[in-house]
Scaffold this motif. Structure first.
Motif, PDB file in Angstrom:
ATOM      1  N   ASP A  87      12.329   9.133  20.060  1.00 15.70           N
ATOM      2  CA  ASP A  87      13.121   8.439  21.073  1.00 15.70           C
ATOM      3  C   ASP A  87      12.850   9.069  22.441  1.00 15.70           C
ATOM      4  N   TYR A  88      12.757   8.210  23.450  1.00 14.95           N
ATOM      5  CA  TYR A  88      12.463   8.742  24.784  1.00 14.95           C
ATOM      6  C   TYR A  88      13.648   9.506  25.342  1.00 14.95           C
ATOM      7  N   LYS A  89      14.858   8.899  25.269  1.00 15.59           N
ATOM      8  CA  LYS A  89      16.029   9.474  25.919  1.00 15.59           C
ATOM      9  C   LYS A  89      16.780  10.382  24.951  1.00 15.59           C
ATOM     10  N   MET A  90      16.538  11.708  25.120  1.00 11.92           N
ATOM     11  CA  MET A  90      17.257  12.706  24.326  1.00 11.92           C
ATOM     12  C   MET A  90      17.686  13.831  25.246  1.00 11.92           C
ATOM     13  N   PRO A  91      18.838  14.465  24.937  1.00 10.70           N
ATOM     14  CA  PRO A  91      19.296  15.587  25.762  1.00 10.70           C
ATOM     15  C   PRO A  91      18.371  16.794  25.638  1.00 10.70           C
TER      16      PRO A  91
ATOM     17  N   MET B 104       0.848  -1.203   0.000  1.00 10.98           N
ATOM     18  CA  MET B 104       0.000   0.000   0.000  1.00 10.98           C
ATOM     19  C   MET B 104       0.878   1.245   0.000  1.00 10.98           C
ATOM     20  N   LYS B 105       0.576   2.166  -0.873  1.00 13.88           N
ATOM     21  CA  LYS B 105       1.331   3.401  -0.956  1.00 13.88           C
ATOM     22  C   LYS B 105       0.672   4.465  -0.094  1.00 13.88           C
ATOM     23  N   PHE B 106       1.515   5.114   0.745  1.00 13.30           N
ATOM     24  CA  PHE B 106       0.982   6.130   1.650  1.00 13.30           C
ATOM     25  C   PHE B 106       1.331   7.529   1.146  1.00 13.30           C
ATOM     26  N   ASN B 107       0.419   8.438   1.364  1.00  6.98           N
ATOM     27  CA  ASN B 107       0.654   9.834   1.002  1.00  6.98           C
ATOM     28  C   ASN B 107       1.365  10.590   2.117  1.00  6.98           C
ATOM     29  N   SER B 108       1.363  10.007   3.304  1.00  9.02           N
ATOM     30  CA  SER B 108       1.944  10.675   4.466  1.00  9.02           C
ATOM     31  C   SER B 108       3.316  10.095   4.801  1.00  9.02           C
ATOM     32  N   LYS B 109       4.128  10.897   5.467  1.00  7.09           N
ATOM     33  CA  LYS B 109       5.488  10.502   5.821  1.00  7.09           C
ATOM     34  C   LYS B 109       5.619  10.185   7.307  1.00  7.09           C
ATOM     35  N   ILE B 110       6.769   9.584   7.634  1.00  5.96           N
ATOM     36  CA  ILE B 110       7.130   9.300   9.020  1.00  5.96           C
ATOM     37  C   ILE B 110       8.283  10.220   9.408  1.00  5.96           C
ATOM     38  N   LEU B 111       8.160  10.873  10.546  1.00  9.02           N
ATOM     39  CA  LEU B 111       9.243  11.683  11.102  1.00  9.02           C
ATOM     40  C   LEU B 111       9.851  10.923  12.274  1.00  9.02           C
ATOM     41  N   TYR B 112      11.168  10.637  12.171  1.00  9.74           N
ATOM     42  CA  TYR B 112      11.863   9.918  13.240  1.00  9.74           C
ATOM     43  C   TYR B 112      12.773  10.903  13.952  1.00  9.74           C
ATOM     44  N   VAL B 113      12.615  11.031  15.293  1.00  9.31           N
ATOM     45  CA  VAL B 113      13.373  11.975  16.110  1.00  9.31           C
ATOM     46  C   VAL B 113      14.269  11.178  17.055  1.00  9.31           C
ATOM     47  N   ASP B 114      15.602  11.362  16.912  1.00  7.56           N
ATOM     48  CA  ASP B 114      16.556  10.622  17.737  1.00  7.56           C
ATOM     49  C   ASP B 114      17.869  11.395  17.747  1.00  7.56           C
ATOM     50  N   ASP B 115      18.511  11.479  18.912  1.00 12.12           N
ATOM     51  CA  ASP B 115      19.781  12.205  18.999  1.00 12.12           C
ATOM     52  C   ASP B 115      20.950  11.382  18.475  1.00 12.12           C
ATOM     53  N   ASP B 116      20.750  10.096  18.182  1.00  9.64           N
ATOM     54  CA  ASP B 116      21.796   9.227  17.664  1.00  9.64           C
ATOM     55  C   ASP B 116      21.737   9.236  16.131  1.00  9.64           C
ATOM     56  N   LYS B 117      22.752   9.867  15.500  1.00  9.28           N
ATOM     57  CA  LYS B 117      22.752  10.002  14.044  1.00  9.28           C
ATOM     58  C   LYS B 117      22.828   8.654  13.344  1.00  9.28           C
ATOM     59  N   GLU B 118      23.516   7.677  13.963  1.00 14.55           N
ATOM     60  CA  GLU B 118      23.594   6.354  13.346  1.00 14.55           C
ATOM     61  C   GLU B 118      22.218   5.692  13.300  1.00 14.55           C
ATOM     62  N   ASN B 119      21.456   5.877  14.373  1.00 14.89           N
ATOM     63  CA  ASN B 119      20.087   5.346  14.376  1.00 14.89           C
ATOM     64  C   ASN B 119      19.245   5.987  13.271  1.00 14.89           C
ATOM     65  N   LEU B 120      19.415   7.294  13.094  1.00 11.31           N
ATOM     66  CA  LEU B 120      18.649   8.001  12.071  1.00 11.31           C
ATOM     67  C   LEU B 120      19.011   7.488  10.677  1.00 11.31           C
ATOM     68  N   THR B 121      20.316   7.332  10.443  1.00 10.31           N
ATOM     69  CA  THR B 121      20.775   6.879   9.128  1.00 10.31           C
ATOM     70  C   THR B 121      20.295   5.455   8.852  1.00 10.31           C
TER      71      THR B 121
END
Length: 386
Positions: free
Chosen positions: A55-59, A1-18
């Motif tokens: 992410d729960y744990k962020m500075p 299924m193709k979605f029109n909406s996006k996911i925003l991922y918030v995390d202070d760990d750049k490796e996790n984001l990548t």
């Protein structure tokens, strides 16, 4: 299924984001933010974010505090909390806020993560579409209410105009008819002026009836007809109408018979019942060129359990084809347009009669065949509750 909406991922760990973006970008539209400030800026400038994975744990500001701060500003977003800790207190705190769709524990199982995100996006898009549809329905309802109010106001203005214009026409017409009667009474009946007076009087009464019918049809269309009830003897009413019709019947060499006349006192709208019966009798006379017309009143309670009265008007006139019976009750219509020129009339009478009958809790039925006459039956309640 193709979605029109996006996911925003918030995390202070750049490796996790990548890693998140590389693993899931084929299935979803992805935006990433390395802290809550960047995430907030993205949400303010974008209208295609549907799910926020935080992410729960962020500075500086943890994920739960961030969501609590922005949830009222972005009430339609789906929030999911994630943490590397197996700490149930974090989960319980997040769930008790009633703004989190779910919890995902790190390290992720990407298959489970994909299913969770897919379900969250589906939930968001269904909720968004329902909100849009509800807004459209609300807008349509508001537009409909405005249209209804305008129509009511237009009907009110139209009825006021019709009442005023009918008054302005009736007043001089009554004078014309009155003075014509006075002229006729003071002249020998065999003079041309007396004959002309009869024509003026007849034309005046026909015009008055037409004005009344137009006004009544306007009230029927706008549901403003007022119904009242008084006791009256319907047999006496029929006899009175028959007496009024004697001269017209004699001029056409027809016979008019009263059959099975029962004395029945009913509590109903006398003026409207009289109008119905006059229309049925007038039409029988109008459309019958030879033969007879009969009218009968029967106490319906003697033949059924219903407290009703049955009035039948029969004629040996031109009759009506079955396929045309419904048409005769439509306003401003006759079976054949040439009938209007041959027999006269505006085609409103039966429409008003049928409308009156239904308003009075009754009905009109017709049995007819071309060239073999017609039988119009009026069934009325004996007692009308107003």
């Amino acid at each position: 299924m193709k979605f029109n909406s996006k996911i925003l991922y918030v995390d202070d760990d750049k490796e996790n984001l990548t890693g998140f973006e590389i693993s899931l970008s084929r299935s979803f539209g992805i935006e990433t933010a390395e802290n809550s400030q960047v995430a907030y800026s993205i949400l303010q400038s974008s209208d295609d974010i549907g799910v926020v994975l935080v992410d729960y744990k962020m500075p500086k500001e943890d994920g739960i505090s961030f969501v609590d701060r922005i949830k009222d500003e972005f009430p339609d977003l789906i929030f999911i909390i994630t943490s590397a800790w197996a700490d149930m207190d974090v989960v319980i705190k997040a769930m008790n806020m009633n703004c989190f769709y779910g919890f995902i524990q790190k390290p992720w199982n990407y298959d489970e993560l994909t299913i969770t995100l897919k379900n969250a996006l589906e939930h968001f898009e269904v909720k968004r579409d329902n909100k849009r549809l509800n807004a459209e329905l609300l807008q349509q309802n508001e537009a409909l209410e405005v249209a209804i109010r305008r129509e009511k106001e237009a009907n009110r203005v139209k009825n006021v105009f019709l009442q005023n214009i009918s008054h302005e026409i009736r007043t001089p017409l009554n004078s014309i008819i009155g003075f014509s009667n006075l002229i006729k009474q003071n002249l020998p009946s065999d003079t041309k002026v007396a004959a002309y007076s009869d024509l003026v009087i007849q034309g005046g009464y026909e015009l008055l009836r037409t004005i009344h019918n137009i006004l009544e049809s306007a009230l029927i269309f706008s549901n403003q007809v007022v119904v009242s009830s008084t006791p009256f003897d319907i047999k006496a009413m029929v006899n009175r109408l028959v007496g009024e019709a004697v001269d017209r019947v004699a001029k056409k060499n027809l016979t008019l018979q009263c059959k099975g006349i029962d004395e029945v006192v009913i509590v109903n709208d006398e003026l409207k019942v009289q109008y119905i019966l006059r229309v049925l009798l007038d039409n029988a006379i109008k459309f019958t060129s030879k033969g007879s017309i009969s009218i009968s009143v029967l106490d319906g309670s003697e033949i059924s359990d219903d407290e009703v009265v049955l009035v039948r008007v029969s004629d040996t006139g031109m009759g009506i084809d079955k396929k045309d019976i419904d048409m005769i009750f439509q306003p401003f219509k006759q079976v054949d347009d040439s009938s209007t020129r041959q027999f006269g009339g505006s085609g409103i009478g039966l429409f008003i009669a049928k409308s009156y009958a239904e308003l009075l809790g009754g009905r009109i039925s017709v049995e007819s065949e071309p060239n073999r006459g017609s039988v119009f039956s009026l069934i009325l309640k004996k007692s009308l509750a107003c």
